[in-house]
Write an enzyme that holds these catalytic residues in place. Structure first.
Site, PDB file in Angstrom:
ATOM      1  N   ASP A  62       0.850  -1.191   0.000  1.00 45.46           N
ATOM      2  CA  ASP A  62       0.000   0.000   0.000  1.00 45.46           C
ATOM      3  C   ASP A  62       0.886   1.242   0.000  1.00 45.46           C
ATOM      4  O   ASP A  62       0.951   1.996   0.982  1.00 45.46           O
ATOM      5  CB  ASP A  62      -0.942  -0.011   1.202  1.00 45.46           C
ATOM      6  CG  ASP A  62      -1.973  -1.119   1.105  1.00 45.46           C
ATOM      7  OD1 ASP A  62      -2.254  -1.573  -0.017  1.00 45.46           O
ATOM      8  OD2 ASP A  62      -2.501  -1.529   2.152  1.00 45.46           O
ATOM      9  N   ASP A  71      -5.848  -6.470  -5.493  1.00 48.82           N
ATOM     10  CA  ASP A  71      -7.020  -6.044  -4.728  1.00 48.82           C
ATOM     11  C   ASP A  71      -7.644  -4.855  -5.453  1.00 48.82           C
ATOM     12  O   ASP A  71      -7.405  -3.705  -5.100  1.00 48.82           O
ATOM     13  CB  ASP A  71      -6.608  -5.678  -3.300  1.00 48.82           C
ATOM     14  CG  ASP A  71      -7.783  -5.350  -2.412  1.00 48.82           C
ATOM     15  OD1 ASP A  71      -8.943  -5.624  -2.798  1.00 48.82           O
ATOM     16  OD2 ASP A  71      -7.549  -4.793  -1.316  1.00 48.82           O
ATOM     17  N   LYS A  73     -11.153  -4.752  -6.485  1.00 48.73           N
ATOM     18  CA  LYS A  73     -12.585  -4.606  -6.219  1.00 48.73           C
ATOM     19  C   LYS A  73     -13.359  -4.242  -7.491  1.00 48.73           C
ATOM     20  O   LYS A  73     -14.106  -3.272  -7.530  1.00 48.73           O
ATOM     21  CB  LYS A  73     -12.829  -3.583  -5.119  1.00 48.73           C
ATOM     22  CG  LYS A  73     -12.216  -3.963  -3.797  1.00 48.73           C
ATOM     23  CD  LYS A  73     -12.369  -2.835  -2.777  1.00 48.73           C
ATOM     24  CE  LYS A  73     -11.537  -3.082  -1.557  1.00 48.73           C
ATOM     25  NZ  LYS A  73     -10.100  -2.860  -1.768  1.00 48.73           N
ATOM     26  N   LEU A 106     -15.978  -3.857 -10.417  1.00 53.57           N
ATOM     27  CA  LEU A 106     -17.432  -3.814 -10.552  1.00 53.57           C
ATOM     28  C   LEU A 106     -17.753  -3.018 -11.805  1.00 53.57           C
ATOM     29  O   LEU A 106     -17.362  -1.861 -11.931  1.00 53.57           O
ATOM     30  CB  LEU A 106     -18.097  -3.168  -9.337  1.00 53.57           C
ATOM     31  CG  LEU A 106     -19.620  -3.026  -9.412  1.00 53.57           C
ATOM     32  CD1 LEU A 106     -20.303  -4.386  -9.525  1.00 53.57           C
ATOM     33  CD2 LEU A 106     -20.148  -2.259  -8.228  1.00 53.57           C
ATOM     34  N   ASP A 107     -18.441  -3.656 -12.727  1.00 52.61           N
ATOM     35  CA  ASP A 107     -18.823  -3.009 -13.976  1.00 52.61           C
ATOM     36  C   ASP A 107     -19.848  -3.903 -14.647  1.00 52.61           C
ATOM     37  O   ASP A 107     -20.307  -4.884 -14.048  1.00 52.61           O
ATOM     38  CB  ASP A 107     -17.586  -2.821 -14.867  1.00 52.61           C
ATOM     39  CG  ASP A 107     -17.701  -1.601 -15.776  1.00 52.61           C
ATOM     40  OD1 ASP A 107     -18.773  -1.430 -16.403  1.00 52.61           O
ATOM     41  OD2 ASP A 107     -16.736  -0.830 -15.865  1.00 52.61           O
ATOM     42  N   ASP A 143     -21.236  -6.863 -16.967  1.00 52.63           N
ATOM     43  CA  ASP A 143     -20.728  -8.240 -16.999  1.00 52.63           C
ATOM     44  C   ASP A 143     -19.588  -8.439 -17.992  1.00 52.63           C
ATOM     45  O   ASP A 143     -18.553  -9.022 -17.648  1.00 52.63           O
ATOM     46  CB  ASP A 143     -21.852  -9.218 -17.339  1.00 52.63           C
ATOM     47  CG  ASP A 143     -22.962  -9.237 -16.312  1.00 52.63           C
ATOM     48  OD1 ASP A 143     -22.847  -8.535 -15.285  1.00 52.63           O
ATOM     49  OD2 ASP A 143     -23.950  -9.952 -16.534  1.00 52.63           O
ATOM     50  N   ASN A 144     -19.759  -7.989 -19.219  1.00 53.50           N
ATOM     51  CA  ASN A 144     -18.752  -8.191 -20.251  1.00 53.50           C
ATOM     52  C   ASN A 144     -17.418  -7.541 -19.873  1.00 53.50           C
ATOM     53  O   ASN A 144     -16.350  -8.124 -20.074  1.00 53.50           O
ATOM     54  CB  ASN A 144     -19.263  -7.621 -21.585  1.00 53.50           C
ATOM     55  CG  ASN A 144     -18.353  -7.946 -22.728  1.00 53.50           C
ATOM     56  OD1 ASN A 144     -17.998  -9.094 -22.949  1.00 53.50           O
ATOM     57  ND2 ASN A 144     -17.973  -6.920 -23.468  1.00 53.50           N
ATOM     58  N   THR A 161     -15.229  -2.598   4.647  1.00 53.67           N
ATOM     59  CA  THR A 161     -15.040  -2.613   6.107  1.00 53.67           C
ATOM     60  C   THR A 161     -15.287  -1.256   6.744  1.00 53.67           C
ATOM     61  O   THR A 161     -15.555  -1.184   7.936  1.00 53.67           O
ATOM     62  CB  THR A 161     -13.632  -3.108   6.473  1.00 53.67           C
ATOM     63  OG1 THR A 161     -12.668  -2.280   5.827  1.00 53.67           O
ATOM     64  CG2 THR A 161     -13.433  -4.562   6.078  1.00 53.67           C
TER      65      THR A 161
END
Length: 150
Positions: free
Chosen positions: A10, A60, A62, A64-65, A67-68, A115
């Site tokens: 990080d 890491d 994450k 998200l978009d 499906d294709n 979290t």
């Protein structure tokens, strides 16, 4: 993978990450690369270099978009030889990620609820469940989608 140490890189730059990796030497062979380094510090190329050197990588991201896009993005990460990748634990996203990882050794991990979020945050986001209820629902959906874990 029980007992496996994964060191989070990080950090802002590849140079900082490479110094830490050099300091750790052979004591560590598994590294996590998240947003900060991936997007701002040449993290994708660092991950590829570490993989070529026999290390293991957890991206890491994450994802998200649609499906294709998730499927193709996951396939691109799988092609690097990385061991782990995070996606948001929405059912469609997880199913697309499983398709993208098919035929590879990439383990897909779902992020059910960040979290940093509490019940008020989950309600503000429009979910009809509290945090614990949303995590439980996402866990059921993750199992049904066939991902590696949450």
């Amino acid at each position: 993978m029980a007992g496996t140490l994964i060191v989070a890189l990080d950090l802002d730059t590849r140079d900082e990450a490479e110094r830490l990796i050099a300091d750790l030497g052979e004591a560590v062979d598994f590294y996590k690369i998240g947003y900060q380094l991936f997007y701002g510090g040449d993290g994708l190329n660092l991950g590829k270099a570490l993989l070529a050197a026999g290390k293991r990588i957890f991206f890491d991201l994450k994802m998200l978009d649609i499906d294709n896009t998730v499927e193709k993005g996951v396939a691109a990460i799988a092609a690097t030889g990385a061991q782990m990748l995070t996606v948001h634990a929405y059912p469609q996203c997880m199913r697309a990620a499983v398709k993208g990882a098919a035929g590879s050794d990439l383990t897909i991990l779902g992020v059910s609820v960040l979290t940093s979020m509490n019940d008020a945050d989950v309600a503000e986001a429009g979910f009809a469940r509290d945090t614990a209820g949303l995590v439980a629902l996402r866990a059921e959906q993750a199992r049904a989608a066939g991902i590696g874990g949450l």
